[in-house]
Motif scaffolding. Structure first.
Motif, PDB file in Angstrom:
ATOM      1  N   LYS A 195       0.776  -1.296   0.106  1.00 59.33           N
ATOM      2  CA  LYS A 195      -0.051  -0.113  -0.037  1.00 59.33           C
ATOM      3  C   LYS A 195       0.837   1.272  -0.031  1.00 59.33           C
ATOM      4  CE  LYS A 195      -4.110  -2.043   2.222  1.00 59.33           C
ATOM      5  NZ  LYS A 195      -5.015  -1.864   3.492  1.00 59.33           N
ATOM      6  N   GLU A 196       2.081   1.136   0.477  1.00 61.13           N
ATOM      7  CA  GLU A 196       3.016   2.194   0.598  1.00 61.13           C
ATOM      8  C   GLU A 196       4.088   1.600   0.031  1.00 61.13           C
ATOM      9  OE1 GLU A 196       3.295   4.019   4.580  1.00 61.13           O
ATOM     10  OE2 GLU A 196       1.276   4.801   4.352  1.00 61.13           O
ATOM     11  N   PRO A 197       4.589   1.779  -1.218  1.00 60.41           N
ATOM     12  CA  PRO A 197       5.724   1.219  -1.817  1.00 60.41           C
ATOM     13  C   PRO A 197       7.168   1.548  -1.492  1.00 60.41           C
ATOM     14  CG  PRO A 197       4.027   1.750  -3.520  1.00 60.41           C
ATOM     15  CD  PRO A 197       3.734   2.687  -2.018  1.00 60.41           C
ATOM     16  N   LEU A 198       7.423   2.552  -1.031  1.00 58.28           N
ATOM     17  CA  LEU A 198       8.773   3.154  -0.613  1.00 58.28           C
ATOM     18  C   LEU A 198       9.228   2.593   0.619  1.00 58.28           C
ATOM     19  CD1 LEU A 198       9.130   6.626  -2.307  1.00 58.28           C
ATOM     20  CD2 LEU A 198       9.879   4.544  -3.355  1.00 58.28           C
ATOM     21  N   THR A 199      10.153   2.011   0.656  1.00 57.13           N
ATOM     22  CA  THR A 199      11.019   1.629   1.859  1.00 57.13           C
ATOM     23  C   THR A 199      12.485   1.931   1.919  1.00 57.13           C
ATOM     24  OG1 THR A 199      11.034  -0.523   1.431  1.00 57.13           O
ATOM     25  CG2 THR A 199       9.194   0.000   2.437  1.00 57.13           C
ATOM     26  N   GLU A 200      12.942   2.074   2.890  1.00 56.84           N
ATOM     27  CA  GLU A 200      14.324   2.660   3.182  1.00 56.84           C
ATOM     28  C   GLU A 200      15.027   1.473   2.771  1.00 56.84           C
ATOM     29  OE1 GLU A 200      15.429   4.708   6.681  1.00 56.84           O
ATOM     30  OE2 GLU A 200      14.025   6.237   6.208  1.00 56.84           O
ATOM     31  N   THR A 201      16.290   1.531   2.117  1.00 53.85           N
ATOM     32  CA  THR A 201      17.279   0.415   1.796  1.00 53.85           C
ATOM     33  C   THR A 201      18.519   0.765   3.036  1.00 53.85           C
ATOM     34  OG1 THR A 201      18.339   1.841   0.093  1.00 53.85           O
ATOM     35  CG2 THR A 201      16.383   0.280  -0.590  1.00 53.85           C
ATOM     36  N   GLU A 202      19.341  -0.479   3.084  1.00 52.60           N
ATOM     37  CA  GLU A 202      20.349  -0.264   3.916  1.00 52.60           C
ATOM     38  C   GLU A 202      21.512   0.734   3.581  1.00 52.60           C
ATOM     39  OE1 GLU A 202      24.223  -3.157   5.281  1.00 52.60           O
ATOM     40  OE2 GLU A 202      22.535  -4.099   4.057  1.00 52.60           O
ATOM     41  N   THR A 203      21.487   0.975   2.332  1.00 57.89           N
ATOM     42  CA  THR A 203      22.250   2.050   1.755  1.00 57.89           C
ATOM     43  C   THR A 203      21.290   3.158   1.068  1.00 57.89           C
ATOM     44  OG1 THR A 203      24.097   0.539   1.007  1.00 57.89           O
ATOM     45  CG2 THR A 203      24.233   2.809   0.116  1.00 57.89           C
ATOM     46  N   SER A 204      21.004   4.101   1.949  1.00 55.74           N
ATOM     47  CA  SER A 204      20.064   5.180   1.728  1.00 55.74           C
ATOM     48  C   SER A 204      20.343   6.368   0.392  1.00 55.74           C
ATOM     49  CB  SER A 204      19.403   5.858   2.819  1.00 55.74           C
ATOM     50  OG  SER A 204      20.408   6.632   3.436  1.00 55.74           O
ATOM     51  N   PHE A 205      21.759   6.379   0.236  1.00 57.37           N
ATOM     52  CA  PHE A 205      22.021   7.092  -0.669  1.00 57.37           C
ATOM     53  C   PHE A 205      23.398   7.089  -1.087  1.00 57.37           C
ATOM     54  CE2 PHE A 205      23.420   9.085   3.163  1.00 57.37           C
ATOM     55  CZ  PHE A 205      24.847   9.609   2.760  1.00 57.37           C
ATOM     56  N   THR A 206      23.619   7.480  -2.525  1.00 54.35           N
ATOM     57  CA  THR A 206      25.110   7.561  -2.774  1.00 54.35           C
ATOM     58  C   THR A 206      25.514   9.023  -2.912  1.00 54.35           C
ATOM     59  OG1 THR A 206      24.594   5.660  -4.358  1.00 54.35           O
ATOM     60  CG2 THR A 206      26.793   7.044  -4.935  1.00 54.35           C
ATOM     61  N   GLN A 207      26.783   9.197  -2.122  1.00 52.89           N
ATOM     62  CA  GLN A 207      27.206  10.600  -2.236  1.00 52.89           C
ATOM     63  C   GLN A 207      27.947  11.209  -3.713  1.00 52.89           C
ATOM     64  OE1 GLN A 207      26.991  12.763   0.763  1.00 52.89           O
ATOM     65  NE2 GLN A 207      27.591  14.177  -1.056  1.00 52.89           N
ATOM     66  N   ALA A 208      27.408  12.253  -4.203  1.00 57.34           N
ATOM     67  CA  ALA A 208      28.086  12.825  -5.020  1.00 57.34           C
ATOM     68  C   ALA A 208      28.925  13.967  -4.863  1.00 57.34           C
ATOM     69  CB  ALA A 208      27.105  13.556  -6.327  1.00 57.34           C
ATOM     70  N   THR A 209      29.581  14.267  -5.835  1.00 54.90           N
ATOM     71  CA  THR A 209      30.748  15.479  -5.630  1.00 54.90           C
ATOM     72  C   THR A 209      30.099  16.603  -4.966  1.00 54.90           C
ATOM     73  OG1 THR A 209      32.144  14.668  -7.251  1.00 54.90           O
ATOM     74  CG2 THR A 209      32.603  16.627  -6.765  1.00 54.90           C
ATOM     75  N   PRO A 210      30.656  17.340  -3.868  1.00 56.47           N
ATOM     76  CA  PRO A 210      30.136  18.266  -3.237  1.00 56.47           C
ATOM     77  C   PRO A 210      29.980  19.490  -4.142  1.00 56.47           C
ATOM     78  CG  PRO A 210      31.694  17.451  -1.811  1.00 56.47           C
ATOM     79  CD  PRO A 210      31.636  16.719  -2.959  1.00 56.47           C
ATOM     80  N   GLY A 211      28.627  19.999  -4.107  1.00 57.19           N
ATOM     81  CA  GLY A 211      28.659  21.073  -5.233  1.00 57.19           C
ATOM     82  C   GLY A 211      28.301  20.923  -6.502  1.00 57.19           C
ATOM     83  N   SER A 212      28.161  19.568  -6.770  1.00 51.02           N
ATOM     84  CA  SER A 212      27.905  19.247  -8.357  1.00 51.02           C
ATOM     85  C   SER A 212      26.355  19.076  -8.531  1.00 51.02           C
ATOM     86  CB  SER A 212      28.351  17.839  -8.396  1.00 51.02           C
ATOM     87  OG  SER A 212      27.695  16.648  -7.454  1.00 51.02           O
ATOM     88  N   GLY A 213      25.497  18.954  -7.775  1.00 51.09           N
ATOM     89  CA  GLY A 213      24.058  19.285  -8.069  1.00 51.09           C
ATOM     90  C   GLY A 213      23.434  18.053  -8.997  1.00 51.09           C
ATOM     91  N   PRO A 214      23.384  16.869  -8.716  1.00 52.03           N
ATOM     92  CA  PRO A 214      22.783  15.680  -9.280  1.00 52.03           C
ATOM     93  C   PRO A 214      21.331  16.039  -9.965  1.00 52.03           C
ATOM     94  CG  PRO A 214      23.736  14.892  -7.237  1.00 52.03           C
ATOM     95  CD  PRO A 214      23.608  16.457  -7.118  1.00 52.03           C
ATOM     96  N   ARG A 215      21.256  15.584 -11.183  1.00 53.49           N
ATOM     97  CA  ARG A 215      19.971  16.506 -11.614  1.00 53.49           C
ATOM     98  C   ARG A 215      19.149  15.254 -12.446  1.00 53.49           C
ATOM     99  NH1 ARG A 215      17.709  21.050 -14.154  1.00 53.49           N
ATOM    100  NH2 ARG A 215      16.369  20.593 -15.936  1.00 53.49           N
ATOM    101  N   HIS A 216      19.694  14.687 -13.303  1.00 55.68           N
ATOM    102  CA  HIS A 216      18.866  13.533 -14.062  1.00 55.68           C
ATOM    103  C   HIS A 216      19.806  12.290 -14.218  1.00 55.68           C
ATOM    104  CE1 HIS A 216      15.516  16.034 -16.518  1.00 55.68           C
ATOM    105  NE2 HIS A 216      15.580  16.186 -14.974  1.00 55.68           N
ATOM    106  N   PHE A 217      19.120  11.273 -14.288  1.00 51.34           N
ATOM    107  CA  PHE A 217      19.785   9.844 -14.094  1.00 51.34           C
ATOM    108  C   PHE A 217      19.373   8.653 -15.054  1.00 51.34           C
ATOM    109  CE2 PHE A 217      19.915   6.026 -11.353  1.00 51.34           C
ATOM    110  CZ  PHE A 217      21.223   6.107 -11.097  1.00 51.34           C
ATOM    111  N   THR A 218      20.136   8.027 -15.728  1.00 51.51           N
ATOM    112  CA  THR A 218      19.581   6.967 -16.490  1.00 51.51           C
ATOM    113  C   THR A 218      20.492   5.763 -16.495  1.00 51.51           C
ATOM    114  OG1 THR A 218      19.007   6.625 -18.957  1.00 51.51           O
ATOM    115  CG2 THR A 218      21.321   7.498 -18.465  1.00 51.51           C
ATOM    116  N   PHE A 219      19.862   4.476 -16.639  1.00 50.79           N
ATOM    117  CA  PHE A 219      20.510   3.270 -16.862  1.00 50.79           C
ATOM    118  C   PHE A 219      20.949   2.767 -18.334  1.00 50.79           C
ATOM    119  CE2 PHE A 219      18.358   3.093 -12.845  1.00 50.79           C
ATOM    120  CZ  PHE A 219      19.255   2.285 -12.078  1.00 50.79           C
TER     121      PHE A 219
END
Length: 365
Positions: A195-219
């Motif tokens: 009913k509520e699909p989103l759940t936290e993962t063990e690794t909750s995020f990937t750190q990007a370069t400081p000040g880089s501003g991640p925007r769009h993403f593709t596989f």
């Protein structure tokens, strides 16, 4: 005989292009549908829709029957997501309903492959909302709205979280949220049967370069690599991907040496054959950076080509890989390029005037 049959097969299907715009007025056209000539790349208008404000980003359901838009508004809690039915036989686009976005300035939408879920990202205050979708394309009120807060090193641009896209993993078991404000790519498990699909993962995020501003993403089509374009850093970060986890393997500039700062990198897509990656740059550049993709997923710069317009915010590549289509909201133009599958290079074949055009999707029916 083979050539004739191939031509007949090619023409038997129609390819439609959907454009959204910053129209700033519900009385003016906001969404446009065009037909794409599969041989020449020319566009011919099919229909358009009024009564929707600033449909700045569009996405299609996986069966192509429904078009979803997010309607940007900088008024607190005034953003919304809307649903439309597209009938390729009648060549019609019909409004179904809309729901509140759960935050200010929704900028991105992703539809689950099972047709039952829609996810949006709210940029300004940094949140994401999850909506159940009924079989008739009706959007139900969101069942989850997750708010993020922390920012990063640039006080002018990163005072708080800014979710800029919502992207499903190739198997649709995970959701990735590039956060321009926090310099993170956030990760959630997506349980489509919950009913509520989103759940936290063990690794909750990937750190990007400081000040880089991640925007769009593709596989990558092979599902083994992922690519994030960084708006403020003017770069693409390359990751090895497996089961919801990203491992950084490369970071490469999207700009040439003559551009040193004030980057406005925007969108990123890969050709269907997996051989080339394209990244758009706005601001002073107004071009697309072209990269060849190596066997290990890393990128090698091929060159840069003008998009023949101002502010290439969003672009897309059709399923055949023959055409790349760019939306320029500042010049108010949509430009179609013929793509060379061998070299990756682009050749302009069509330009149409569309006031405030900001996003584009393409699909064959």
């Amino acid at each position: 005989m083979f050539v004739i049959l191939a031509s007949l097969t090619l023409c038997a299907q129609n390819t439609y292009v959907f454009f959204g715009s910053f129209n700033h007025d519900k009385e003016s056209e906001g969404i446009y549908v065009y037909q794409l000539d599969p041989l020449k790349g020319k566009l011919s208008k099919v229909t358009s829709v009024k009564g929707v404000l600033n449909p700045s980003f569009l996405t299609l359901s996986h069966d192509g029957n429904y078009l979803f838009s997010c309607t940007e508004s900088k008024t607190k809690n005034a953003g919304s997501v809307s649903s439309f039915e597209f009938n390729p036989e009648k060549r019609s686009l019909t409004f179904i309903n809309s729901q509140k976005s759960g935050g200010e300035n929704p900028v991105y939408l992703a539809a689950h492959q099972n047709g039952k879920w829609l996810v949006n990202g709210n940029y300004t205050e940094g949140s994401t909302s999850v909506y159940p979708i009924l079989e008739n394309g009706f959007i139900q009120p969101y069942v989850q709205n997750i708010q993020f807060s922390e920012g990063s090193v640039n006080p002018d641009r990163q005072d708080r979280a800014h979710i800029h896209s919502t992207v499903f993993s190739p198997d649709f078991k995970y959701l990735f949220l590039p956060d321009l404000g926090a310099d993170k790519i956030r990760t959630y498990a997506f349980g489509s049967d919950k009913k509520e699909p989103l759940t936290e993962t063990e690794t909750s995020f990937t750190q990007a370069t400081p000040g880089s501003g991640p925007r769009h993403f593709t596989f990558h089509p092979n599902g083994k690599f992922a690519y994030c374009i960084e708006e403020m850093g003017g770069a693409v970060s390359v990751y090895q991907y497996e089961n919801g986890k990203l491992e950084p393997i490369q970071r490469i500039n999207t700009h040439s040496e003559k551009f040193k700062d004030d980057f406005e990198s925007s969108d990123v897509h890969i050709s269907p054959d997996g051989r080339y990656l394209y990244a758009s740059n706005r601001g002073n550049e107004n071009n697309i950076a072209i990269f060849s993709i190596q066997n290990d997923g890393t990128l090698k710069t091929v060159g840069y080509q003008s998009t023949k317009g101002i502010h290439p915010r969003v672009f897309t590549i059709d399923s055949t890989g023959n055409f790349l289509i760019v939306a320029h909201p500042v010049s108010g133009t949509a430009v179609v390029f013929k793509r060379n599958a061998e070299t990756g290079l682009l050749k302009k074949v069509e330009k149409v005037k569309l006031e405030g055009v900001s996003t584009v999707q393409v699909r064959k029916y």
